[in-house]
Write a protein that holds these residues in place. Structure first.
Motif, PDB file in Angstrom:
ATOM      1  N   LEU A  81       0.851  -1.183   0.000  1.00 14.78           N
ATOM      2  CA  LEU A  81       0.000   0.000   0.000  1.00 14.78           C
ATOM      3  C   LEU A  81       0.888   1.235   0.000  1.00 14.78           C
ATOM      4  O   LEU A  81       1.822   1.339   0.803  1.00 14.78           O
ATOM      5  CB  LEU A  81      -0.896   0.006   1.245  1.00 14.78           C
ATOM      6  N   GLY A  82       0.619   2.173  -0.895  1.00 14.40           N
ATOM      7  CA  GLY A  82       1.299   3.463  -0.905  1.00 14.40           C
ATOM      8  C   GLY A  82       0.320   4.539  -0.478  1.00 14.40           C
ATOM      9  O   GLY A  82      -0.866   4.477  -0.827  1.00 14.40           O
ATOM     10  N   ILE A  83       0.785   5.509   0.275  1.00 15.82           N
ATOM     11  CA  ILE A  83      -0.106   6.528   0.837  1.00 15.82           C
ATOM     12  C   ILE A  83       0.381   7.929   0.476  1.00 15.82           C
ATOM     13  O   ILE A  83       1.557   8.267   0.680  1.00 15.82           O
ATOM     14  CB  ILE A  83      -0.193   6.394   2.379  1.00 15.82           C
ATOM     15  N   SER A  84      -0.520   8.722  -0.051  1.00 16.53           N
ATOM     16  CA  SER A  84      -0.265  10.146  -0.292  1.00 16.53           C
ATOM     17  C   SER A  84      -1.305  10.934   0.491  1.00 16.53           C
ATOM     18  O   SER A  84      -2.493  10.598   0.452  1.00 16.53           O
ATOM     19  CB  SER A  84      -0.394  10.451  -1.793  1.00 16.53           C
ATOM     20  N   THR A  85      -0.881  11.975   1.215  1.00 10.76           N
ATOM     21  CA  THR A  85      -1.821  12.749   2.027  1.00 10.76           C
ATOM     22  C   THR A  85      -1.614  14.250   1.833  1.00 10.76           C
ATOM     23  O   THR A  85      -0.535  14.703   1.459  1.00 10.76           O
ATOM     24  CB  THR A  85      -1.665  12.451   3.532  1.00 10.76           C
ATOM     25  N   GLN A  86      -2.682  14.998   2.117  1.00 10.23           N
ATOM     26  CA  GLN A  86      -2.551  16.447   2.209  1.00 10.23           C
ATOM     27  C   GLN A  86      -1.549  16.770   3.314  1.00 10.23           C
ATOM     28  O   GLN A  86      -1.453  16.050   4.312  1.00 10.23           O
ATOM     29  CB  GLN A  86      -3.902  17.074   2.523  1.00 10.23           C
ATOM     30  N   ARG A  87      -0.803  17.835   3.151  1.00 11.27           N
ATOM     31  CA  ARG A  87       0.199  18.196   4.149  1.00 11.27           C
ATOM     32  C   ARG A  87      -0.346  19.271   5.090  1.00 11.27           C
ATOM     33  O   ARG A  87      -1.339  19.933   4.800  1.00 11.27           O
ATOM     34  CB  ARG A  87       1.461  18.710   3.465  1.00 11.27           C
ATOM     35  N   ALA A  88       0.320  19.418   6.226  1.00  9.06           N
ATOM     36  CA  ALA A  88       0.060  20.496   7.190  1.00  9.06           C
ATOM     37  C   ALA A  88      -1.312  20.422   7.850  1.00  9.06           C
ATOM     38  O   ALA A  88      -1.785  21.401   8.414  1.00  9.06           O
ATOM     39  CB  ALA A  88       0.253  21.865   6.530  1.00  9.06           C
ATOM     40  N   THR A  89      -1.948  19.274   7.795  1.00  9.90           N
ATOM     41  CA  THR A  89      -3.178  19.016   8.544  1.00  9.90           C
ATOM     42  C   THR A  89      -2.799  18.105   9.703  1.00  9.90           C
ATOM     43  O   THR A  89      -2.127  17.094   9.497  1.00  9.90           O
ATOM     44  CB  THR A  89      -4.233  18.353   7.639  1.00  9.90           C
ATOM     45  N   PHE A  90      -3.196  18.427  10.929  1.00 10.58           N
ATOM     46  CA  PHE A  90      -2.683  17.679  12.077  1.00 10.58           C
ATOM     47  C   PHE A  90      -3.743  17.449  13.152  1.00 10.58           C
ATOM     48  O   PHE A  90      -4.812  18.062  13.146  1.00 10.58           O
ATOM     49  CB  PHE A  90      -1.498  18.419  12.704  1.00 10.58           C
ATOM     50  N   VAL A  91      -3.378  16.569  14.080  1.00 13.05           N
ATOM     51  CA  VAL A  91      -4.226  16.262  15.228  1.00 13.05           C
ATOM     52  C   VAL A  91      -3.306  15.873  16.380  1.00 13.05           C
ATOM     53  O   VAL A  91      -2.130  15.560  16.175  1.00 13.05           O
ATOM     54  CB  VAL A  91      -5.213  15.114  14.883  1.00 13.05           C
ATOM     55  N   THR A  92      -3.824  15.908  17.600  1.00 11.29           N
ATOM     56  CA  THR A  92      -3.086  15.383  18.755  1.00 11.29           C
ATOM     57  C   THR A  92      -3.944  14.333  19.424  1.00 11.29           C
ATOM     58  O   THR A  92      -5.177  14.367  19.347  1.00 11.29           O
ATOM     59  CB  THR A  92      -2.723  16.481  19.773  1.00 11.29           C
ATOM     60  N   TRP A  93      -3.290  13.380  20.109  1.00 12.20           N
ATOM     61  CA  TRP A  93      -4.039  12.320  20.776  1.00 12.20           C
ATOM     62  C   TRP A  93      -3.277  11.823  21.999  1.00 12.20           C
ATOM     63  O   TRP A  93      -2.102  12.135  22.196  1.00 12.20           O
ATOM     64  CB  TRP A  93      -4.338  11.172  19.811  1.00 12.20           C
ATOM     65  N   LYS A  94      -3.979  11.047  22.826  1.00 11.98           N
ATOM     66  CA  LYS A  94      -3.399  10.528  24.059  1.00 11.98           C
ATOM     67  C   LYS A  94      -2.543   9.302  23.770  1.00 11.98           C
ATOM     68  O   LYS A  94      -2.945   8.409  23.031  1.00 11.98           O
ATOM     69  CB  LYS A  94      -4.497  10.161  25.062  1.00 11.98           C
ATOM     70  N   LYS A  95      -1.366   9.275  24.390  1.00 13.60           N
ATOM     71  CA  LYS A  95      -0.446   8.169  24.199  1.00 13.60           C
ATOM     72  C   LYS A  95      -0.998   6.866  24.771  1.00 13.60           C
ATOM     73  O   LYS A  95      -0.809   5.787  24.191  1.00 13.60           O
ATOM     74  CB  LYS A  95       0.898   8.500  24.868  1.00 13.60           C
ATOM     75  N   ASP A  96      -1.691   6.936  25.894  1.00 14.91           N
ATOM     76  CA  ASP A  96      -2.133   5.712  26.556  1.00 14.91           C
ATOM     77  C   ASP A  96      -3.397   5.089  25.952  1.00 14.91           C
ATOM     78  O   ASP A  96      -3.571   3.872  25.975  1.00 14.91           O
ATOM     79  CB  ASP A  96      -2.344   5.947  28.064  1.00 14.91           C
ATOM     80  N   THR A  97      -4.272   5.896  25.382  1.00 12.11           N
ATOM     81  CA  THR A  97      -5.539   5.373  24.863  1.00 12.11           C
ATOM     82  C   THR A  97      -5.717   5.548  23.360  1.00 12.11           C
ATOM     83  O   THR A  97      -6.569   4.889  22.761  1.00 12.11           O
ATOM     84  CB  THR A  97      -6.733   6.061  25.556  1.00 12.11           C
ATOM     85  N   GLY A  98      -4.954   6.437  22.736  1.00 10.50           N
ATOM     86  CA  GLY A  98      -5.140   6.725  21.318  1.00 10.50           C
ATOM     87  C   GLY A  98      -6.293   7.668  21.038  1.00 10.50           C
ATOM     88  O   GLY A  98      -6.598   7.969  19.876  1.00 10.50           O
ATOM     89  N   GLU A  99      -6.924   8.185  22.082  1.00  9.76           N
ATOM     90  CA  GLU A  99      -8.077   9.084  21.921  1.00  9.76           C
ATOM     91  C   GLU A  99      -7.629  10.441  21.394  1.00  9.76           C
ATOM     92  O   GLU A  99      -6.746  11.081  21.965  1.00  9.76           O
ATOM     93  CB  GLU A  99      -8.779   9.265  23.267  1.00  9.76           C
TER      94      GLU A  99
END
Length: 273
Positions: A81-99
Protein backbone atom coordinates in the motif's frame (compact mmCIF):
# COMPACT_ATOMS: atom_id res chain seq x y z
CA UNK A 1 -15.62 -13.82 -2.03
CA UNK A 2 -13.56 -11.93 -4.64
CA UNK A 3 -12.22 -13.76 -7.61
CA UNK A 4 -8.52 -14.63 -7.90
CA UNK A 5 -7.13 -13.32 -11.19
CA UNK A 6 -3.53 -14.22 -10.38
CA UNK A 7 -0.46 -12.02 -9.92
CA UNK A 8 0.22 -9.32 -7.38
CA UNK A 9 -1.18 -5.81 -7.04
CA UNK A 10 -0.54 -2.57 -5.23
CA UNK A 11 -3.02 -0.17 -3.69
CA UNK A 12 -2.43 3.59 -3.91
CA UNK A 13 -4.33 5.68 -1.36
CA UNK A 14 -4.67 9.44 -1.75
CA UNK A 15 -6.18 11.47 1.11
CA UNK A 16 -6.62 14.95 -0.28
CA UNK A 17 -8.39 18.01 1.04
CA UNK A 18 -11.72 17.25 -0.60
CA UNK A 19 -11.54 13.59 -1.67
CA UNK A 20 -10.26 10.19 -0.52
CA UNK A 21 -9.27 8.03 -3.48
CA UNK A 22 -7.81 4.56 -3.89
CA UNK A 23 -6.58 2.85 -7.05
CA UNK A 24 -5.49 -0.75 -7.50
CA UNK A 25 -2.70 -1.38 -10.02
CA UNK A 26 -1.48 -4.61 -11.56
CA UNK A 27 2.14 -5.40 -12.40
CA UNK A 28 1.80 -3.58 -15.73
CA UNK A 29 0.71 -0.39 -13.90
CA UNK A 30 -2.81 -0.73 -15.28
CA UNK A 31 -5.65 0.44 -13.04
CA UNK A 32 -7.85 -2.57 -12.30
CA UNK A 33 -9.97 -1.05 -9.54
CA UNK A 34 -10.76 2.38 -8.13
CA UNK A 35 -13.02 4.14 -5.65
CA UNK A 36 -13.39 7.57 -4.12
CA UNK A 37 -15.43 9.45 -1.55
CA UNK A 38 -15.81 13.12 -0.80
CA UNK A 39 -14.35 14.31 2.51
CA UNK A 40 -16.71 16.12 4.85
CA UNK A 41 -15.17 19.32 6.18
CA UNK A 42 -16.49 21.01 9.33
CA UNK A 43 -16.57 24.76 10.01
CA UNK A 44 -17.31 25.22 13.75
CA UNK A 45 -16.33 28.92 13.68
CA UNK A 46 -15.56 31.45 10.93
CA UNK A 47 -12.12 30.65 9.51
CA UNK A 48 -11.90 27.23 11.21
CA UNK A 49 -11.67 24.20 8.90
CA UNK A 50 -11.67 20.74 10.51
CA UNK A 51 -12.08 17.04 9.79
CA UNK A 52 -13.41 14.52 12.31
CA UNK A 53 -10.90 11.68 12.88
CA UNK A 54 -13.52 8.92 13.11
CA UNK A 55 -15.20 10.11 9.91
CA UNK A 56 -12.02 10.34 7.87
CA UNK A 57 -10.74 6.95 9.05
CA UNK A 58 -14.06 5.24 8.27
CA UNK A 59 -14.03 6.85 4.81
CA UNK A 60 -10.46 5.68 4.16
CA UNK A 61 -11.24 2.06 5.07
CA UNK A 62 -14.43 2.08 3.01
CA UNK A 63 -12.72 3.54 -0.07
CA UNK A 64 -9.96 0.89 0.09
CA UNK A 65 -12.56 -1.86 0.42
CA UNK A 66 -14.58 -0.49 -2.48
CA UNK A 67 -11.49 -0.24 -4.69
CA UNK A 68 -10.50 -3.84 -3.96
CA UNK A 69 -14.07 -4.95 -4.61
CA UNK A 70 -14.10 -3.30 -8.04
CA UNK A 71 -10.74 -4.95 -8.81
CA UNK A 72 -12.24 -8.36 -7.97
CA UNK A 73 -9.11 -9.59 -6.23
CA UNK A 74 -8.52 -11.00 -2.73
CA UNK A 75 -6.70 -8.80 -0.24
CA UNK A 76 -3.94 -11.41 -0.02
CA UNK A 77 -2.83 -10.45 -3.55
CA UNK A 78 -2.17 -6.82 -2.59
CA UNK A 79 1.58 -6.74 -2.16
CA UNK A 80 1.81 -3.23 -0.77
CA UNK A 81 0.00 0.00 0.00
CA UNK A 82 1.30 3.46 -0.90
CA UNK A 83 -0.11 6.53 0.84
CA UNK A 84 -0.26 10.15 -0.29
CA UNK A 85 -1.82 12.75 2.03
CA UNK A 86 -2.55 16.45 2.21
CA UNK A 87 0.20 18.20 4.15
CA UNK A 88 0.06 20.50 7.19
CA UNK A 89 -3.18 19.02 8.54
CA UNK A 90 -2.68 17.68 12.08
CA UNK A 91 -4.23 16.26 15.23
CA UNK A 92 -3.09 15.38 18.75
CA UNK A 93 -4.04 12.32 20.78
CA UNK A 94 -3.40 10.53 24.06
CA UNK A 95 -0.45 8.17 24.20
CA UNK A 96 -2.13 5.71 26.56
CA UNK A 97 -5.54 5.37 24.86
CA UNK A 98 -5.14 6.72 21.32
CA UNK A 99 -8.08 9.08 21.92
CA UNK A 100 -7.93 12.21 19.75
CA UNK A 101 -8.03 15.43 21.77
CA UNK A 102 -9.63 17.54 19.03
CA UNK A 103 -10.59 17.31 15.36
CA UNK A 104 -8.02 17.48 12.60
CA UNK A 105 -7.09 21.11 12.03
CA UNK A 106 -6.55 21.43 8.29
CA UNK A 107 -3.99 23.48 6.40
CA UNK A 108 -6.81 25.82 5.33
CA UNK A 109 -7.66 26.75 8.94
CA UNK A 110 -7.12 30.40 9.92
CA UNK A 111 -7.76 30.32 13.68
CA UNK A 112 -4.17 31.24 14.51
CA UNK A 113 -3.90 34.21 12.13
CA UNK A 114 -4.00 36.96 14.78
CA UNK A 115 -1.78 34.93 17.10
CA UNK A 116 0.78 34.57 14.30
CA UNK A 117 0.70 38.27 13.44
CA UNK A 118 1.63 39.02 17.05
CA UNK A 119 4.28 36.29 17.12
CA UNK A 120 5.97 37.41 13.90
CA UNK A 121 6.11 41.00 15.23
CA UNK A 122 7.37 39.96 18.69
CA UNK A 123 10.77 40.96 20.04
CA UNK A 124 11.72 37.28 20.26
CA UNK A 125 11.27 36.81 16.50
CA UNK A 126 12.87 40.17 15.66
CA UNK A 127 15.92 39.31 17.78
CA UNK A 128 16.14 35.84 16.22
CA UNK A 129 15.99 37.18 12.65
CA UNK A 130 18.54 39.90 13.40
CA UNK A 131 20.90 37.44 15.11
CA UNK A 132 20.59 35.00 12.22
CA UNK A 133 21.35 37.80 9.77
CA UNK A 134 24.51 38.77 11.66
CA UNK A 135 25.73 35.15 11.69
CA UNK A 136 24.93 34.84 7.98
CA UNK A 137 27.01 37.94 7.20
CA UNK A 138 29.93 36.39 9.06
CA UNK A 139 29.65 32.80 7.83
CA UNK A 140 27.55 32.89 4.65
CA UNK A 141 25.85 29.79 6.00
CA UNK A 142 22.54 29.37 4.11
CA UNK A 143 20.81 28.05 7.21
CA UNK A 144 21.20 31.40 8.94
CA UNK A 145 20.33 33.26 5.76
CA UNK A 146 16.97 31.51 5.74
CA UNK A 147 16.61 32.08 9.48
CA UNK A 148 16.96 35.82 8.96
CA UNK A 149 13.77 35.71 6.85
CA UNK A 150 11.80 33.41 9.15
CA UNK A 151 8.08 34.14 9.22
CA UNK A 152 5.46 31.72 10.52
CA UNK A 153 2.52 31.40 8.14
CA UNK A 154 -1.04 30.18 8.76
CA UNK A 155 -0.49 27.37 6.27
CA UNK A 156 2.29 25.97 8.46
CA UNK A 157 1.43 23.58 11.26
CA UNK A 158 3.53 25.52 13.77
CA UNK A 159 1.19 28.42 14.51
CA UNK A 160 -1.93 26.28 14.71
CA UNK A 161 -0.15 23.75 16.92
CA UNK A 162 0.99 26.53 19.26
CA UNK A 163 -2.62 27.76 19.35
CA UNK A 164 -3.75 24.26 20.35
CA UNK A 165 -1.09 24.01 23.06
CA UNK A 166 -2.28 27.29 24.56
CA UNK A 167 -6.05 26.99 24.15
CA UNK A 168 -7.19 23.36 24.53
CA UNK A 169 -7.14 22.26 28.16
CA UNK A 170 -7.10 18.52 27.43
CA UNK A 171 -3.97 19.02 25.33
CA UNK A 172 -2.28 21.02 28.10
CA UNK A 173 -3.10 18.25 30.57
CA UNK A 174 -1.80 15.49 28.29
CA UNK A 175 1.43 17.39 27.65
CA UNK A 176 1.99 17.97 31.37
CA UNK A 177 1.63 14.24 32.09
CA UNK A 178 3.79 13.25 29.08
CA UNK A 179 0.74 11.63 27.49
CA UNK A 180 0.58 13.72 24.31
CA UNK A 181 1.22 12.58 20.75
CA UNK A 182 1.25 14.91 17.75
CA UNK A 183 0.93 13.98 14.12
CA UNK A 184 0.14 15.30 10.70
CA UNK A 185 -2.45 13.27 8.81
CA UNK A 186 -0.09 10.57 7.54
CA UNK A 187 1.46 10.05 11.00
CA UNK A 188 -1.92 9.47 12.60
CA UNK A 189 -3.07 7.25 9.72
CA UNK A 190 0.04 5.05 9.91
CA UNK A 191 -0.37 4.86 13.69
CA UNK A 192 -3.98 3.74 13.29
CA UNK A 193 -3.43 1.32 10.42
CA UNK A 194 -0.49 -0.43 12.12
CA UNK A 195 -2.40 -0.90 15.37
CA UNK A 196 -0.36 1.77 17.21
CA UNK A 197 2.94 0.07 16.27
CA UNK A 198 4.46 2.88 14.17
CA UNK A 199 4.80 6.50 15.25
CA UNK A 200 6.66 8.25 12.45
CA UNK A 201 6.35 11.07 9.92
CA UNK A 202 7.86 11.07 6.47
CA UNK A 203 10.25 13.84 5.54
CA UNK A 204 7.95 15.46 2.94
CA UNK A 205 5.23 15.96 5.54
CA UNK A 206 7.67 17.03 8.27
CA UNK A 207 9.01 19.74 5.96
CA UNK A 208 5.54 21.35 5.80
CA UNK A 209 5.22 21.84 9.55
CA UNK A 210 7.28 25.03 9.66
CA UNK A 211 9.43 23.76 12.54
CA UNK A 212 11.46 21.00 10.88
CA UNK A 213 15.12 21.85 10.24
CA UNK A 214 15.93 20.93 6.60
CA UNK A 215 19.64 21.52 7.19
CA UNK A 216 20.12 19.32 10.26
CA UNK A 217 17.23 16.99 9.27
CA UNK A 218 15.57 16.98 12.68
CA UNK A 219 13.20 18.90 14.95
CA UNK A 220 15.77 21.57 15.68
CA UNK A 221 16.28 25.28 16.09
CA UNK A 222 12.87 26.58 15.02
CA UNK A 223 10.99 24.09 17.22
CA UNK A 224 13.06 25.24 20.20
CA UNK A 225 12.60 28.90 19.30
CA UNK A 226 8.82 28.47 19.19
CA UNK A 227 8.89 26.34 22.37
CA UNK A 228 7.26 23.39 20.67
CA UNK A 229 7.68 20.28 22.88
CA UNK A 230 9.95 18.01 20.83
CA UNK A 231 9.23 15.03 23.11
CA UNK A 232 5.72 14.68 21.68
CA UNK A 233 6.82 14.70 18.02
CA UNK A 234 7.21 11.57 15.83
CA UNK A 235 10.46 10.29 14.38
CA UNK A 236 11.18 11.65 10.89
CA UNK A 237 11.89 8.96 8.27
CA UNK A 238 12.42 8.60 4.53
CA UNK A 239 9.52 8.07 2.15
CA UNK A 240 10.43 4.40 1.61
CA UNK A 241 10.96 3.63 5.30
CA UNK A 242 9.78 0.28 6.65
CA UNK A 243 6.39 1.50 7.86
CA UNK A 244 5.28 -1.98 8.87
CA UNK A 245 1.99 -3.60 7.92
CA UNK A 246 -1.65 -2.66 8.01
CA UNK A 247 -3.04 -4.67 10.91
CA UNK A 248 -4.86 -7.73 9.62
CA UNK A 249 -7.93 -6.84 11.68
CA UNK A 250 -8.87 -4.28 9.00
CA UNK A 251 -8.78 -6.42 5.84
CA UNK A 252 -8.23 -9.95 7.06
CA UNK A 253 -4.55 -10.05 6.03
CA UNK A 254 -1.52 -7.85 6.79
CA UNK A 255 -0.63 -5.43 3.96
CA UNK A 256 2.81 -3.83 3.75
CA UNK A 257 2.89 0.00 3.80
CA UNK A 258 5.65 0.56 1.24
CA UNK A 259 5.69 4.32 0.70
CA UNK A 260 4.32 7.53 2.24
CA UNK A 261 4.59 11.00 0.73
CA UNK A 262 3.13 14.46 1.22
CA UNK A 263 0.35 15.37 -1.16
CA UNK A 264 1.26 15.95 -4.79
CA UNK A 265 -0.25 15.02 -8.14
CA UNK A 266 -1.73 11.56 -7.64
CA UNK A 267 -0.60 10.39 -11.05
CA UNK A 268 3.11 11.04 -10.54
CA UNK A 269 3.53 9.01 -7.35
CA UNK A 270 5.43 5.80 -8.09
CA UNK A 271 4.92 2.65 -6.04
CA UNK A 272 7.18 -0.30 -6.72
CA UNK A 273 6.50 -4.03 -6.72
Amino acid sequence: MLGDCGGSFIAALDVGTTTVRCQIFNSSADTVGAAQKQIRLHYPHPGWVEMKPDEIFADILQVIRNAVETAKIPYAQIKSLGISTQRATFVTWKKDTGECLHNFITWKDLRAREFLNALNASWRMIFFRFGALLIYWLTRNKKFGMGSKLKIMSSHVSGRFLWVLQNIESVKKALKSDNLMFGTLETWLIYKLTGSCQYVTDISNASATGFYDPFDLNWGTVAKLLRIPVRCLPMVVENDYDFGNVDESFFGVPIKIACVVGYCNFNVIHFYF
